[in-house]
Design a protein around this motif. Structure first.
Motif, PDB file in Angstrom:
ATOM      1  N   TYR A  99      23.555 -27.547 -16.052  1.00  0.00           N
ATOM      2  CA  TYR A  99      22.356 -28.135 -16.643  1.00  0.00           C
ATOM      3  C   TYR A  99      22.505 -28.285 -18.155  1.00  0.00           C
ATOM      4  CZ  TYR A  99      17.429 -29.035 -17.539  1.00  0.00           C
ATOM      5  OH  TYR A  99      16.252 -29.613 -17.939  1.00  0.00           O
ATOM      6  N   VAL A 100      23.147 -27.304 -18.793  1.00  0.00           N
ATOM      7  CA  VAL A 100      23.391 -27.381 -20.236  1.00  0.00           C
ATOM      8  C   VAL A 100      24.254 -28.593 -20.561  1.00  0.00           C
ATOM      9  CG1 VAL A 100      24.688 -26.259 -22.107  1.00  0.00           C
ATOM     10  CG2 VAL A 100      23.035 -24.947 -20.777  1.00  0.00           C
ATOM     11  N   SER A 103      22.357 -31.663 -20.425  1.00  0.00           N
ATOM     12  CA  SER A 103      21.455 -31.780 -21.574  1.00  0.00           C
ATOM     13  C   SER A 103      22.161 -32.310 -22.811  1.00  0.00           C
ATOM     14  CB  SER A 103      20.831 -30.408 -21.881  1.00  0.00           C
ATOM     15  OG  SER A 103      20.120 -29.909 -20.765  1.00  0.00           O
ATOM     16  N   LEU A 158      21.664 -27.090 -29.069  1.00  0.00           N
ATOM     17  CA  LEU A 158      20.595 -26.697 -28.157  1.00  0.00           C
ATOM     18  C   LEU A 158      20.232 -25.252 -28.462  1.00  0.00           C
ATOM     19  CD1 LEU A 158      18.916 -27.197 -25.482  1.00  0.00           C
ATOM     20  CD2 LEU A 158      20.898 -26.275 -24.249  1.00  0.00           C
ATOM     21  N   ILE A 160      18.326 -22.159 -26.469  1.00  0.00           N
ATOM     22  CA  ILE A 160      17.753 -21.705 -25.204  1.00  0.00           C
ATOM     23  C   ILE A 160      16.862 -20.501 -25.473  1.00  0.00           C
ATOM     24  CG2 ILE A 160      18.264 -20.731 -22.936  1.00  0.00           C
ATOM     25  CD1 ILE A 160      20.879 -22.251 -22.926  1.00  0.00           C
ATOM     26  N   ASP A 161      15.591 -20.629 -25.128  1.00  0.00           N
ATOM     27  CA  ASP A 161      14.671 -19.507 -25.230  1.00  0.00           C
ATOM     28  C   ASP A 161      13.905 -19.390 -23.915  1.00  0.00           C
ATOM     29  OD1 ASP A 161      12.843 -21.578 -25.312  1.00  0.00           O
ATOM     30  OD2 ASP A 161      12.382 -21.330 -27.446  1.00  0.00           O
ATOM     31  N   GLU A 162      12.951 -18.476 -23.844  1.00  0.00           N
ATOM     32  CA  GLU A 162      12.227 -18.254 -22.588  1.00  0.00           C
ATOM     33  C   GLU A 162      11.455 -19.499 -22.157  1.00  0.00           C
ATOM     34  OE1 GLU A 162      10.886 -13.801 -22.020  1.00  0.00           O
ATOM     35  OE2 GLU A 162      10.360 -14.462 -24.044  1.00  0.00           O
ATOM     36  N   GLU A 163      10.859 -20.197 -23.107  1.00  0.00           N
ATOM     37  CA  GLU A 163      10.106 -21.404 -22.773  1.00  0.00           C
ATOM     38  C   GLU A 163      11.027 -22.479 -22.210  1.00  0.00           C
ATOM     39  OE1 GLU A 163       7.098 -24.643 -24.939  1.00  0.00           O
ATOM     40  OE2 GLU A 163       7.888 -22.920 -26.052  1.00  0.00           O
ATOM     41  N   TRP A 164      12.214 -22.621 -22.809  1.00  0.00           N
ATOM     42  CA  TRP A 164      13.177 -23.618 -22.329  1.00  0.00           C
ATOM     43  C   TRP A 164      13.609 -23.293 -20.899  1.00  0.00           C
ATOM     44  CZ3 TRP A 164      18.082 -23.982 -20.425  1.00  0.00           C
ATOM     45  CH2 TRP A 164      18.728 -25.214 -20.498  1.00  0.00           C
ATOM     46  N   LEU A 165      13.870 -22.015 -20.622  1.00  0.00           N
ATOM     47  CA  LEU A 165      14.277 -21.627 -19.269  1.00  0.00           C
ATOM     48  C   LEU A 165      13.158 -21.879 -18.259  1.00  0.00           C
ATOM     49  CD1 LEU A 165      16.235 -18.285 -19.852  1.00  0.00           C
ATOM     50  CD2 LEU A 165      17.172 -20.492 -19.149  1.00  0.00           C
ATOM     51  N   ASP A 167      10.782 -24.182 -18.438  1.00  0.00           N
ATOM     52  CA  ASP A 167      10.685 -25.623 -18.218  1.00  0.00           C
ATOM     53  C   ASP A 167      11.820 -26.149 -17.346  1.00  0.00           C
ATOM     54  OD1 ASP A 167       8.431 -25.663 -19.779  1.00  0.00           O
ATOM     55  OD2 ASP A 167       9.464 -26.324 -21.602  1.00  0.00           O
ATOM     56  N   ALA A 168      12.978 -25.476 -17.408  1.00  0.00           N
ATOM     57  CA  ALA A 168      14.157 -25.949 -16.667  1.00  0.00           C
ATOM     58  C   ALA A 168      14.277 -25.329 -15.283  1.00  0.00           C
ATOM     59  CB  ALA A 168      15.419 -25.646 -17.476  1.00  0.00           C
TER      60      ALA A 168
END
Length: 671
Positions: A99-100, A103, A158, A160-165, A167-168
């Motif tokens: 996924y990264v 992105s 990029l 990656i934080d908790e919100e990004w995880l 959403d993904a």
């Protein structure tokens, strides 16, 4: 008394050698004289070092895949009640890696990881490597301004934080669990970790996968991680000690046990976690051992210590029940460069232990100002070379050229100039002797005083500033027309906690030497006595003030003085909590962080005393009960709570003050 026979013989040989060179060429410059003979040069340059380039090493990802294939069901990583097997860790990391890449992240791109401590952080590290990128740890506890600088300076493609995880999550669920087709290469960038910078801003150390593989090969036998072993992961992910834990453990088939944020600040909770998780090997700073009871963590068979000086007293106490290693190495050399196991029978009165011998793939040189090897016993600056050497500083060509220099011991080789001073002993061990520059280490944290000075000097009320170390703490001296308001608060908004000056002293002008440089010897000692302020007015305040002074190494502390403003930190807070418990009070590190002063902490104890004296229908006996306490007793049972208190493993329910809870339960059990 000062010279044994071997040292005396060496001195005489060197004197004769110098005289022979002068007789042969009376015009020779002193700097041109060579003190070492051929045999001693060979010893300090070649015999006590490994090869500069060892045989090609298998990549870390290949080593990890081998463990996934061999023991897919074995536990790879655990944090609290969450754990992943090797197969589960590989699958989650592969999905995230794919996924990264979708992105837009490509090979050699940097990915910021702004995640709390836990399993997700390890998954993200492996995923970034699998995607061919490099990770940049961004500690959520750092000031926002510093995190923004690190993300921008690293050129993170990029974050990656908790919100990004979150959403993904849906997209990750449908990704393939097969690894993306990205070949691993030794020269590819693995991570960028930021360290304190002498120019006023942090610098990113860029480390390649080759150094990572060499770390596994060199430190695997030292750490002792492997199948059936459980490794404590204590270090912050913003420091390279975490790379040692993750890389070595997962490449060798062990289990990585990650401490929670609470367990990192509470000695009792940490000891409980070590015991319950079955930790057998651990890499920590020596100061952490000073707050732990060896008997409480007797299951650990191997301690690997580094980042700060190890005393003989501490080494002797812990060596009595487990293996103890002392190590040395900067971030620029992929975590570790030397190691030595402390011998049995070390005495507390001995000199500080050596920092070790060069590890396989690492080359260590002790050189003078002309880059010539110093004789055995003579102090010089430490230079490092070999497979673990970092690329340099990300985007800092000038600084890289200054610190990473050409080696005179191999064509095309580079050396890293550490700034550390050391000397060789007769048995090929390295002994630390201080610093050659203004970099300091406090509680294992590497700090460039210039960076702290730059931040303090940026305060609008400060005209000049200098930061020095006084009694193991940072002290800032500032020139200001008035009393500069909030200098510490200003610094805390821009620097990590460990870099914030403990005290700020205002001067009309900085003292100068005759040649115009700042005369540090003329700087007055920080007046902690004067800052101590109001004296204790109750027995509770008096005891807490004494505890503060004992832990912080001060003569006197006032009731309104902040524990952290006087130099306290998370490890010292463990000592404070332990002392309070010995005095009969159950305090938590969280309360120390929240209340900070003896006066406010004493109020907690006083409130308990007043409540117990008032009694009332809402309580049992003399102890008032809140609804949450009553529910806890009904749910768990009084007997079970009593056993928990007796074994000192009281857990705090949400909304319950731990002091009140523990004391209430004790009183209930007694009745």
């Amino acid at each position: 008394d000062l010279f044994d026979a071997g040292r005396a013989e060496r001195v005489v040989r060197r004197v004769v050698r110098v005289l022979e060179q002068i007789a042969a060429d009376p015009q020779v410059l002193l700097s041109g004289l060579d003190i070492l003979d051929a045999d001693e040069r060979t010893r300090v340059v070649e015999e006590w070092n490994g090869p500069a380039r060892p045989v090609p090493l298998t990549s870390w990802l290949d080593l990890f895949d081998g463990r996934v294939h061999a023991t897919p069901e074995a536990v790879a990583v655990r944090c609290g009640s969450v754990e992943l097997s090797y197969a589960e860790l590989a699958a989650r990391a592969n999905r995230l890696a794919r996924y990264v890449r979708r992105s837009g992240v490509g090979v050699e791109d940097r990915v910021g990881l702004r995640l709390p401590r836990g399993v997700d952080m390890v998954v993200a590290v492996v995923a970034v490597w699998r995607a061919g990128a490099a990770y940049v740890p961004l500690d959520p506890e750092y000031p926002a301004e510093r995190l923004a600088f690190m993300a921008a300076d690293s050129g993170a493609a990029l974050v990656i934080d908790e919100e990004w995880l979150a959403d993904a999550a849906d997209a990750l669920a449908v990704e393939s669990a097969e690894p993306p087709a990205v070949p691993s290469e030794p020269q590819r960038l693995a991570y960028v970790i930021y360290t304190s910078g002498s120019t006023g801003r942090p610098k990113g150390v860029a480390v390649a996968h080759g150094g990572l593989s060499n770390l596994v090969a060199a430190m695997g036998p030292v750490l002792g991680a492997g199948p059936g072993e459980v490794t404590l992961q204590f270090a912050s992910f913003s420091f390279d000690a975490s790379v040692l834990d993750v890389a070595v453990t997962l490449a060798r088939g062990g289990t990585l046990a990650i401490t929670s944020s609470e367990e990192r600040t509470d000695a009792q909770a940490l000891a409980e976690m070590i015991r319950d998780s079955g930790v057998t090997v651990a890499s920590v700073v020596p100061s952490l051992l000073s707050v732990l009871d060896p008997q409480a963590v007797s299951g650990v068979r191997n301690w690997v210590l580094g980042a700060e000086r190890l005393s003989a007293d501490l080494a002797a106490r812990w060596r009595a029940q487990a293996g103890v290693w002392n190590t040395y190495g900067p971030t620029e050399a992929t975590v570790m460069a030397t190691a030595v196991e402390i011998a049995e029978g070390i005495s507390p009165e001995d000199a500080p232990p050596a920092i070790g011998r060069p590890l396989p793939g690492c080359r260590v040189f002790v050189l003078d100002e002309f880059l010539r090897p110093t004789p055995v016993g003579v102090v010089g600056e430490v230079y490092l070379a070999g497979a673990g050497l970092a690329r340099g500083y990300l985007g800092r060509v000038d600084l890289t050229a200054e610190r990473f220099v050409a080696s005179p011991f191999g064509a095309g080789d580079r050396m890293y100039r550490t700034g550390d001073l050391a000397r060789w002993s007769d048995d090929g061990l390295l002994h630390f002797a201080g610093r050659a520059d203004e970099q300091v280490k406090i509680r294992g944290f590497r700090i460039e005083l210039g960076e702290v000075e730059s931040v303090v000097a940026a305060h609008p009320d400060v005209a000049q500033a200098i930061v020095v170390v006084r009694e193991g703490r940072l002290a800032a001296y500032v020139v200001s027309s008035g009393e500069p308001a909030g200098v510490r608060e200003f610094a805390a908004e821009r620097l990590p906690e460990y870099m914030v000056p403990t005290t700020v002293v205002r001067l009309d002008e900085l003292p100068l030497t005759p040649n115009g440089k700042i005369d540090q010897s003329a700087l007055p000692a920080p007046d902690v006595e004067r800052a101590a302020g109001r004296a204790p007015s109750s027995p509770a305040e008096a005891v807490l003030c004494d505890l503060f002074a004992e832990v912080l190494g001060l003569e006197r502390v006032g009731v309104d003085d902040s524990f952290f403003a006087l130099g306290g930190d998370s490890i010292l807070s463990m000592l404070l909590v332990s002392g309070a418990r010995r005095a009969g009070w159950v305090l938590s590190p969280r309360q120390v962080f929240e209340e900070q002063t003896p006066a406010r902490l004493a109020l907690v104890a006083q409130a308990l005393t007043d409540g117990a004296a008032s009694g009332g229908e809402s309580g049992v006996g003399d102890v008032p009960l809140t609804p949450v306490m009553r529910e806890l007793i009904e749910r768990v049972g009084l007997d079970a709570l009593g056993q928990a208190v007796q074994s000192s493993v009281v857990r705090t329910p949400v909304g319950v003050d731990v002091v009140v809870l523990a004391s209430a339960v004790r009183a209930l059990v007694e009745r």
